[in-house]
Design an enzyme around this catalytic site. Sequence first.
Site: not given
Ligand code: DGJ
Length: 682
Positions: A446, A515
């Site tokens: 991430d 997200d």
């Molecule tokens: C952003 C990601 O896109 C989410 O799926 C998740 O992993 C969060 N970060 C966790 O902090």
Amino acid sequence: MDTGPRYWILETDRSAYTFGINAQGLLVHAYWGQRRPAGDYPLPAESTGWASFNGPAQILPEEYPAYGGMGFHEPCLKATFVDGVRDVLLEFVSGASVENGVDIHLRDAHYPLLVTLRYRVHPRYDLIERWAEITNPGSQPVLLERVFSAQWHVPAGRSYHLSHLTGRWNDEFHLVREPLTTGVKVLESRRITSSHHHNPWFRLDDGSATETAGEVWFGGLQWSGNWKLAAEVTNFETTRTSLGINDWDFAWKLSPGETFITPAAIAGYTPDGFGAASRILHDFIRAELLPHGQVLHKVLYNSWEATLFAVDEQSQARLAEMSAEMGVELFVVDDGWFHRRNHDAAGLGDWRPDQSKFPDGLGPLIHTVNRLGMDFGLWIEPEMVNPDSDLYRAHPDWILHYPTRVPTLARNQMILNLARADVQEYLIETIDRLLVENNISFIKWDMNRNASEPGWPGAPGDPREVWVRYVQGLYRVWGELRRRHPSVVWQSCSGGGGRADLGILRYADQVWPSDNTHALARLQIQHGFSQAYPANIMEAWVTDAGREQIPLAFRFHVSMCGCLGIGGNLPSWSAGERSEAAHWIARYKDLRGVIQQGDQYRVAENAIQYLSKDRSRGVLIAFGRPGAPVEVRLRGLEPDWLYSIEGFESQKSGAEWMVGGAALPLANLESTLREIIALTGR
Ligand code: DGJ
């Protein structure tokens, strides 16, 4: 004086791209379109001007224009020599055929500066890949201020529509198609990632192309950092698209003996409309870019939306048991597992299991997951630190920063300077240790903020090199980890789709596109994503978003359009919901070969058809939306084979399904998934 060839024809199976040296010695683009009989291609135009105000640089489609002379259009190369001269005058030196392409060598007329343009042909994809290499064979540095990868010229005398993907966090991949008029349309990222806001992909057509027909020119950049696309319509009825590393806040001190290599740009031509252009990229990405492009991805469970930071051995083990019962194959623990990570203000940088949550490390949970028959996956965000972390306390100088400025925090975090070799080494060793000590099959990588204060105190060259060296460092770290752990599957996430590009796909096997997991939002996001990227890299979870409104089947069908995952809070799912989920997971496992590896056809606004490469098996997924009746004409079938479609009594030839089509009466929020089977002709 060079006596070799002065005209080059790069032919793919169905297209051709030609250029040559004109009588005045300029490297000029000549043709890009449908393949023709040899001898039918136009020669490069000769240099002309337009009164005293426009020289050849304004009129001619140069393959790689440099800023110099009377060049007022977007150049590919801009440099300052040590004596302050800011005029690059490129002369042709030679052209050399190499395997699958040609290398063109140019040099400055006065200064020691060499430019090599490398073209590579991908015949069966109708794609041309090209990049530039700038070498300083002299004894003084040269300051590079712009070094694009390519300028692509589409046929002159027509007007064009530019299609591109735009958005923002939680709302990525909106497909926009807009007419280009005189001037420059710029799409770019200045954020250190390719970004949620614009994606380094483009498509041009003359306004008449459709999903199924019409000439389309399209392409993208293999780069995961700052990039720029400049689509320019000149006052001479020509259109060109420049693509490369963004020159915004860019400079590179090219030292004596050094070569700067740009990322590759790739572009293609098809006469068969937008769908064909997408399928070309899908095939190319699967076969040529992805490290394991033909692997079928497992159905995963991800803990993020269920537990957020409240991750511990017991709660995860419970989720794992419920996941396994439904048929999940890979259990992924997201954020919250590491040292003091109870919220987003601490822990990033300290990649060891939190003692209070995992007293005996990750081993016991991984053991449980494996015992349940699943692989184990883990979330990391290696490029980041929180101020409240042991790593930052030990190495405050490791972040991007200016000593006189307070670093701007975003989500309470700062960015490690991956341009630094010591930071790269630290990350390689830290993640390597995690992978060596634990049985981890999957990593979600991430990256949850964009850059600010991009300072690099003590930078060896020009401090602005940091934007490029950061991405090179990222690729080095990821590449080395891949080399040490070849069987691990990696997912690229940057708060959703902030780093989905052709560059990262040489390192990541998958992308997390957004997200936003609400099925209706996801339909739009996935539609945009599919323009450039294939289903086998598109992770898609069924979560609790929209649960009250949208049937579970609909939510599953949306996620089954890519790599199916589950992200809901399973203990809150009823037994009935879990059993329905198990049904769809089993169904997906049966069909995923077709979905992940087949050809994708956007057969209606709300319907997608997937078809195996041998045309014997397909899947049709359709969604009922207000005012959008689903009438589909199938595509890609063998015309004289007999096909049945699940739910239809009649069996028809491929030609009949493709011409007569099929009506799928769906009310709003109803959806359907139908298997297509070839009964004859296999
Ligand atoms: C952003 C990601 O896109 C989410 O799926 C998740 O992993 C969060 N970060 C966790 O902090």
